[in-house]
Design an enzyme around this catalytic site. Sequence first.
Site, PDB file in Angstrom:
ATOM      1  N   TRP A 168       1.357   5.783  -1.832  1.00  0.00           N
ATOM      2  CA  TRP A 168       0.999   6.709  -2.736  1.00  0.00           C
ATOM      3  C   TRP A 168       1.865   6.863  -3.569  1.00  0.00           C
ATOM      4  O   TRP A 168       1.864   7.511  -4.864  1.00  0.00           O
ATOM      5  CB  TRP A 168       0.935   7.974  -1.976  1.00  0.00           C
ATOM      6  CG  TRP A 168      -0.610   8.294  -1.625  1.00  0.00           C
ATOM      7  CD1 TRP A 168      -1.182   7.671  -0.839  1.00  0.00           C
ATOM      8  CD2 TRP A 168      -1.458   9.236  -2.228  1.00  0.00           C
ATOM      9  NE1 TRP A 168      -2.734   8.095  -0.628  1.00  0.00           N
ATOM     10  CE2 TRP A 168      -2.813   9.173  -1.536  1.00  0.00           C
ATOM     11  CE3 TRP A 168      -1.321  10.522  -3.043  1.00  0.00           C
ATOM     12  CZ2 TRP A 168      -3.645  10.079  -1.704  1.00  0.00           C
ATOM     13  CZ3 TRP A 168      -2.418  11.103  -3.357  1.00  0.00           C
ATOM     14  CH2 TRP A 168      -3.574  10.897  -2.663  1.00  0.00           C
TER      15      TRP A 168
ATOM     16  N   TYR B 283       0.907  -1.170   0.070  1.00  0.00           N
ATOM     17  CA  TYR B 283       0.008   0.021   0.072  1.00  0.00           C
ATOM     18  C   TYR B 283       0.705   1.314   0.007  1.00  0.00           C
ATOM     19  O   TYR B 283       1.899   1.401   0.713  1.00  0.00           O
ATOM     20  CB  TYR B 283      -0.962   0.071   1.210  1.00  0.00           C
ATOM     21  CG  TYR B 283      -1.667   1.363   1.438  1.00  0.00           C
ATOM     22  CD1 TYR B 283      -2.697   1.721   0.503  1.00  0.00           C
ATOM     23  CD2 TYR B 283      -1.386   2.395   2.244  1.00  0.00           C
ATOM     24  CE1 TYR B 283      -3.658   2.597   0.396  1.00  0.00           C
ATOM     25  CE2 TYR B 283      -1.809   3.432   2.165  1.00  0.00           C
ATOM     26  CZ  TYR B 283      -3.047   3.837   1.470  1.00  0.00           C
ATOM     27  OH  TYR B 283      -3.878   4.790   1.492  1.00  0.00           O
TER      28      TYR B 283
HETATM   29  N1  LIG Z   1      -0.358  18.515   2.124  1.00  0.00           N
HETATM   30  C1  LIG Z   1      -1.022  17.574   2.443  1.00  0.00           C
HETATM   31  N2  LIG Z   1      -2.302  17.349   1.921  1.00  0.00           N
HETATM   32  C2  LIG Z   1      -2.737  15.858   1.864  1.00  0.00           C
HETATM   33  C3  LIG Z   1      -2.045  14.859   2.255  1.00  0.00           C
HETATM   34  C4  LIG Z   1      -0.857  15.130   2.675  1.00  0.00           C
HETATM   35  O1  LIG Z   1       0.019  14.300   3.165  1.00  0.00           O
HETATM   36  N3  LIG Z   1      -0.343  16.283   2.709  1.00  0.00           N
HETATM   37  N4  LIG Z   1      -2.737  13.373   2.145  1.00  0.00           N
HETATM   38  C5  LIG Z   1      -3.654  13.123   1.388  1.00  0.00           C
HETATM   39  C6  LIG Z   1      -4.566  11.827   1.783  1.00  0.00           C
HETATM   40  S1  LIG Z   1      -3.968  10.558   1.295  1.00  0.00           S
HETATM   41  C7  LIG Z   1      -5.845  12.047   2.381  1.00  0.00           C
HETATM   42  S2  LIG Z   1      -6.505  10.560   2.463  1.00  0.00           S
HETATM   43  C8  LIG Z   1      -6.315  13.299   2.811  1.00  0.00           C
HETATM   44  C9  LIG Z   1      -6.846  13.153   4.174  1.00  0.00           C
HETATM   45  O2  LIG Z   1      -7.800  14.167   4.325  1.00  0.00           O
HETATM   46  P1  LIG Z   1      -8.568  14.158   5.769  1.00  0.00           P
HETATM   47  O3  LIG Z   1      -8.803  12.926   6.222  1.00  0.00           O
HETATM   48  O4  LIG Z   1      -9.862  15.143   5.423  1.00  0.00           O
HETATM   49  O5  LIG Z   1      -7.391  15.047   6.518  1.00  0.00           O
HETATM   50  P2  LIG Z   1      -7.019  14.876   7.931  1.00  0.00           P
HETATM   51  O6  LIG Z   1      -5.865  16.123   7.996  1.00  0.00           O
HETATM   52  O7  LIG Z   1      -6.580  13.774   8.641  1.00  0.00           O
HETATM   53  O8  LIG Z   1      -8.369  15.518   8.834  1.00  0.00           O
HETATM   54  C10 LIG Z   1      -8.869  16.518   8.566  1.00  0.00           C
HETATM   55  C11 LIG Z   1      -9.171  17.450   9.787  1.00  0.00           C
HETATM   56  O9  LIG Z   1     -10.223  16.653  10.617  1.00  0.00           O
HETATM   57  C12 LIG Z   1     -10.119  17.108  11.842  1.00  0.00           C
HETATM   58  N5  LIG Z   1     -10.454  16.077  12.942  1.00  0.00           N
HETATM   59  C13 LIG Z   1      -9.532  15.027  13.455  1.00  0.00           C
HETATM   60  N6  LIG Z   1     -10.389  14.383  14.320  1.00  0.00           N
HETATM   61  C14 LIG Z   1     -11.487  14.942  14.357  1.00  0.00           C
HETATM   62  C15 LIG Z   1     -12.631  14.537  15.231  1.00  0.00           C
HETATM   63  O10 LIG Z   1     -12.919  13.828  15.944  1.00  0.00           O
HETATM   64  N7  LIG Z   1     -13.761  15.727  14.978  1.00  0.00           N
HETATM   65  C16 LIG Z   1     -13.917  16.525  13.981  1.00  0.00           C
HETATM   66  N8  LIG Z   1     -14.711  17.277  13.840  1.00  0.00           N
HETATM   67  N9  LIG Z   1     -12.547  16.763  13.481  1.00  0.00           N
HETATM   68  C17 LIG Z   1     -11.611  16.042  13.525  1.00  0.00           C
HETATM   69  C18 LIG Z   1      -8.742  17.589  12.105  1.00  0.00           C
HETATM   70  O11 LIG Z   1      -8.311  18.789  12.765  1.00  0.00           O
HETATM   71  C19 LIG Z   1      -8.171  17.431  10.808  1.00  0.00           C
HETATM   72  O12 LIG Z   1      -7.427  18.889  10.459  1.00  0.00           O
HETATM   73  O13 LIG Z   1      -5.480  14.600   2.606  1.00  0.00           O
HETATM   74  C20 LIG Z   1      -4.693  14.613   1.386  1.00  0.00           C
HETATM   75  N10 LIG Z   1      -4.061  15.698   1.319  1.00  0.00           N
HETATM   76  N1  LIG Z   2      -1.328   8.720  12.347  1.00  0.00           N
HETATM   77  C1  LIG Z   2      -1.893   8.636  11.081  1.00  0.00           C
HETATM   78  N2  LIG Z   2      -1.417   7.813  10.367  1.00  0.00           N
HETATM   79  C2  LIG Z   2      -2.057   8.062   8.993  1.00  0.00           C
HETATM   80  C3  LIG Z   2      -2.854   8.786   8.577  1.00  0.00           C
HETATM   81  C4  LIG Z   2      -3.073   9.707   9.437  1.00  0.00           C
HETATM   82  O1  LIG Z   2      -4.184  10.494   9.266  1.00  0.00           O
HETATM   83  N3  LIG Z   2      -2.783   9.635  10.781  1.00  0.00           N
HETATM   84  N4  LIG Z   2      -3.096   8.941   7.305  1.00  0.00           N
HETATM   85  C5  LIG Z   2      -3.120   7.743   6.689  1.00  0.00           C
HETATM   86  C6  LIG Z   2      -3.406   7.819   4.958  1.00  0.00           C
HETATM   87  S1  LIG Z   2      -4.646   8.746   4.900  1.00  0.00           S
HETATM   88  C7  LIG Z   2      -2.529   7.297   3.996  1.00  0.00           C
HETATM   89  S2  LIG Z   2      -3.008   7.491   2.319  1.00  0.00           S
HETATM   90  C8  LIG Z   2      -1.066   6.995   4.328  1.00  0.00           C
HETATM   91  C9  LIG Z   2      -0.003   7.327   3.166  1.00  0.00           C
HETATM   92  O2  LIG Z   2       1.035   6.221   3.468  1.00  0.00           O
HETATM   93  P1  LIG Z   2       1.799   6.129   2.431  1.00  0.00           P
HETATM   94  O3  LIG Z   2       1.527   6.341   1.017  1.00  0.00           O
HETATM   95  O4  LIG Z   2       2.504   4.824   2.663  1.00  0.00           O
HETATM   96  O5  LIG Z   2       3.002   7.342   2.373  1.00  0.00           O
HETATM   97  P2  LIG Z   2       3.905   7.921   1.710  1.00  0.00           P
HETATM   98  O6  LIG Z   2       5.039   8.704   2.514  1.00  0.00           O
HETATM   99  O7  LIG Z   2       3.357   8.909   0.551  1.00  0.00           O
HETATM  100  O8  LIG Z   2       4.707   6.641   1.157  1.00  0.00           O
HETATM  101  C10 LIG Z   2       5.055   6.552  -0.208  1.00  0.00           C
HETATM  102  C11 LIG Z   2       6.330   5.904  -0.576  1.00  0.00           C
HETATM  103  O9  LIG Z   2       6.788   5.571  -1.856  1.00  0.00           O
HETATM  104  C12 LIG Z   2       8.070   6.191  -2.257  1.00  0.00           C
HETATM  105  N5  LIG Z   2       7.943   6.606  -3.634  1.00  0.00           N
HETATM  106  C13 LIG Z   2       7.547   7.614  -4.235  1.00  0.00           C
HETATM  107  N6  LIG Z   2       7.794   7.527  -5.612  1.00  0.00           N
HETATM  108  C14 LIG Z   2       8.191   6.249  -5.740  1.00  0.00           C
HETATM  109  C15 LIG Z   2       8.489   5.447  -6.850  1.00  0.00           C
HETATM  110  O10 LIG Z   2       8.317   6.107  -8.097  1.00  0.00           O
HETATM  111  N7  LIG Z   2       8.800   4.060  -6.709  1.00  0.00           N
HETATM  112  C16 LIG Z   2       9.003   3.514  -5.461  1.00  0.00           C
HETATM  113  N8  LIG Z   2       9.281   2.178  -5.633  1.00  0.00           N
HETATM  114  N9  LIG Z   2       8.808   4.303  -4.305  1.00  0.00           N
HETATM  115  C17 LIG Z   2       8.483   5.640  -4.475  1.00  0.00           C
HETATM  116  C18 LIG Z   2       8.171   7.282  -1.344  1.00  0.00           C
HETATM  117  O11 LIG Z   2       9.617   7.472  -0.895  1.00  0.00           O
HETATM  118  C19 LIG Z   2       7.506   7.050   0.007  1.00  0.00           C
HETATM  119  O12 LIG Z   2       8.549   5.995   0.848  1.00  0.00           O
HETATM  120  O13 LIG Z   2      -0.693   7.224   5.771  1.00  0.00           O
HETATM  121  C20 LIG Z   2      -1.751   6.959   6.750  1.00  0.00           C
HETATM  122  N10 LIG Z   2      -1.035   6.948   8.134  1.00  0.00           N
HETATM  123 MO   LIG Z   3      -4.932   8.899   2.218  1.00  0.00          MO
END
Ligand SMILES: Nc1nc2c(c(=O)[nH]1)N[C@H]1C(S)=C(S)[C@@H](COP(=O)(O)OP(=O)(O)OC[C@H]3O[C@@H](n4cnc5c(=O)[nH]c(N)nc54)[C@H](O)[C@@H]3O)O[C@H]1N2
Ligand SMILES: Nc1nc2c(c(=O)[nH]1)N[C@H]1C(S)=C(S)[C@@H](COP(=O)(O)OP(=O)(O)OC[C@H]3O[C@@H](n4cnc5c(=O)[nH]c(N)nc54)[C@H](O)[C@@H]3O)O[C@H]1N2
Ligand SMILES: [Mo]
Length: 767
Positions: A114, A112
């Site tokens: 991104w 899993y």
């Molecule tokens: N810059 C940047 N953007 C991203 C990502 C990133 O790594 N960097 N990751 C991307 C990915 S993979 C995803 S899935 C999305 C995730 O997008 P979201 O799931 O929407 O993002 P989060 O920041 O986890 O949560 C949004 C907000 O929910 C609020 N929150 C947390 N717990 C609670 C609660 O119990 N109640 C309420 N009311 N609010 C709460 C927090 O204040 C948080 O800022 O973001 C994407 N966008």
């Molecule tokens: N506590 C907490 N944990 C969370 C979350 C949270 O809200 N709270 N959010 C969750 C969510 S929504 C998500 S989506 C996950 C995200 O979790 P991940 O998607 O696992 O996070 P990334 O850091 O984007 O990992 C991508 C990896 O791919 C590598 N990479 C980039 N490009 C390439 C390529 O071309 N080839 C190869 N082989 N590698 C590459 C990067 O170096 C990096 O190590 O995290 C989750 N974890």
């Molecule tokens: Mo995510």
Amino acid sequence: MYTPRHRLTANHWGVGIAEVENGKIKAVRPHPNDAAPAVLNGNLAGTLSGSWRIAKPSVRESFLKHGPNGGGERGAEPFIEVSWDEALDLVARELVRVKSQYGNEGIYAGSYGWASAGRFHHAQGQLKRFLNVFGGYVSSWGNYSYNAALILMPYVIGNFRTQVKNATRLKTVAKHGELLVMFGGLPLRNAQISGGGVGRHRLAGALQECADAGVEFINISPLRTDAHDALNAEWLAPRPGSDTAIMLSLCHTLLTEGLHDPAFLERYTVGFDKLTAYLLGDTDGVPKTVEWAAELSGLDPDRLRKLARQMAHKRTFVTTAAGLQRADFGEQPLWACVALASMLGRIGMPGEGFGLAYAADSSIGTVDRPFRWPAFPQGTNPVSDYIPVAMITEMLERPGEVYEYNGETRRFPDARMVWWAGGNPFHHHQDLNRLRRAFQRPETVIVNDIHWTGIARHADIVLPCAAPAERNDFAGGTQDNALIPMPRLVDPPEGMLTEYAIYTALEERLGLGDTFSRGMSEDDWLREMWSDLESSAGAHGVSVPAFDAFMEGDVLEFNDPAPEATFLADFRADPEAHPLTTPSGKIELYSEQIASFGYDDCPPHATFMAPREWLGTATPDAPLHLISGQPGTRLHGQQDDGAASRAAKVKDREPILINTADAAARGISDGDVVKVFNTRGACLAGAVVTDNVRQGVVFLWTGATYDPDLSDPQHLDRHGNPNVLTHDLRTSRLAQGPAAQSALVDLERFDGPLPAVMAFVPPVKAS
Ligand SMILES: Nc1nc2c(c(=O)[nH]1)N[C@H]1C(S)=C(S)[C@@H](COP(=O)(O)OP(=O)(O)OC[C@H]3O[C@@H](n4cnc5c(=O)[nH]c(N)nc54)[C@H](O)[C@@H]3O)O[C@H]1N2
Ligand SMILES: Nc1nc2c(c(=O)[nH]1)N[C@H]1C(S)=C(S)[C@@H](COP(=O)(O)OP(=O)(O)OC[C@H]3O[C@@H](n4cnc5c(=O)[nH]c(N)nc54)[C@H](O)[C@@H]3O)O[C@H]1N2
Ligand SMILES: [Mo]
């Protein structure tokens, strides 16, 4: 040296124009078409040539000397650099060995993550195609983003991915709406990204249109900045984990004040009678009044009562952030949101109803693509077994044992080899100390990565690969309307291979003929994929430029197929002609199917259950609720050594937001290094003292590269990775989703000698 005609660069966070000097990327400028470019582009310069880059194929010392089961500890031992021939021979040998001893079921490659944008060089797509021609692998299902929504929503309102595609456009909220109530806000910080790529960022503009049209905003979130200042949102800061109670109390008020819409409920939903009995307390003796919810959430009961009335009297759109369902019983706020919108009776009306996971992706609610983009074909996997994605630790700990999931009783596979490409479980998974122990169990761990991330450090064989800016490709977001050329901007470091080249070399070693590569070059594949695009565009009456012209040109934008989409407008217009895909064809406020599973952690209608860890169960040892949301300065853990990511750090540690009163009570000042801890682990972080976060809540961004000090009894993470603190329990047996947001911690000022962050120092033995 390769010199492209122009210097577009793209990733999940958008398009930039690179300045290249002497074969290196010096800076990335915003694309002029993008009104709200991502700060994340600021990480690219430097990250490809920094010390964190994996320079050569590398093998863990004991593994190299003694083979699998040859002792040593993953994550604790140094690596030895080897030649590509040596590394690929080892990989081929291990593949053949594991397959002959355990079958392809012994290979886990759910992998899993991104990875990077790029339709062809997609890390998982490449790995999966390769393993498919090798006989298959155990895969994973679902994601860390919105797993509870993926599993629950088909029972309640229909396929979640379809909902995202048909999401009500915010444009219609500007035109028709009056009130936007945002559970978890709509943080622009998160809307920098769109999976697969984004041509231009539209959320800020769309919300501005709403604000200009007089729409009022209410941000219900522990973090004030989840609504940006221009929205002038009212901020209601509940206890994390109490949203279901809040929503149910709004439902209760609508019901008891006769503000709900019985005609809508009758025609379009099933199970309102059962929900009513629960709301009134007939089933459990607890009426879901605003006073009840006030007790649980810490909000003012009168404000909640008024909110229910406002929502009934104004044209209201309700959003629930994906973050809310990444928590204990995370299915429930989703279901409660649907119940609330159903009682308001306005689902399917332009600018009203509800939307989920807006702002989790820049494009949700703003745009869609008119047809599918071409993809590198993965073939089919002869192995059908999979795990729900967040069960990785349990799978490693308990092979062969049973678990429940979405109405099924399943058995964990026995993974002897783990292969990860394009993801980082030492970023994304919870309770990393436990994951680290579980990761000692497989016989062989192979990782492809660009940098020495947490997962690379826990491998036996590390295959370094070329980064996006070092290969030819094009990007197209799954939810975006643009195709973006990604020409190779710089040469990869000497001796670095693309993943395609790695698998092509392995195909030869393993005697697989040309079943993986079909004898084609990377360029051949790109051209074939482009000709697929020409066909699908043609079928929609759209013509596209020839491949070479596209690669030398600019971003290609298509029209949004439904710029004024209203989610479920068809169903509302004629529920018989356009039934939902739920069992009843209607919105299910009570699900017979979920009832038949008998899960006490996911009852058959929206139900408030106190999280296992939250402020309601806080103790003197763990008095603070830890939220770990997405970082504004990078994508997860990617390019953590980049300039934008580093600029936000405090004394090299990840910033943690602490409320002024909580900081004062502990003698913590802005800029101090703090130790955050609970019984599962501990990390250092840099204090940002602020009133923007609710008292009792601390906010530590995800993605600081895991940096455990193994000499410390708790393996103190020196860098600030919140997942050393989060628990590894699931949302429920229904979705088995990750529940990272339900964790209690304490913190104190760290006065000891400050250890250096070692995350960016390669764990390689000097030769
Ligand atoms: N810059 C940047 N953007 C991203 C990502 C990133 O790594 N960097 N990751 C991307 C990915 S993979 C995803 S899935 C999305 C995730 O997008 P979201 O799931 O929407 O993002 P989060 O920041 O986890 O949560 C949004 C907000 O929910 C609020 N929150 C947390 N717990 C609670 C609660 O119990 N109640 C309420 N009311 N609010 C709460 C927090 O204040 C948080 O800022 O973001 C994407 N966008
Ligand atoms: N506590 C907490 N944990 C969370 C979350 C949270 O809200 N709270 N959010 C969750 C969510 S929504 C998500 S989506 C996950 C995200 O979790 P991940 O998607 O696992 O996070 P990334 O850091 O984007 O990992 C991508 C990896 O791919 C590598 N990479 C980039 N490009 C390439 C390529 O071309 N080839 C190869 N082989 N590698 C590459 C990067 O170096 C990096 O190590 O995290 C989750 N974890
Ligand atoms: Mo995510």
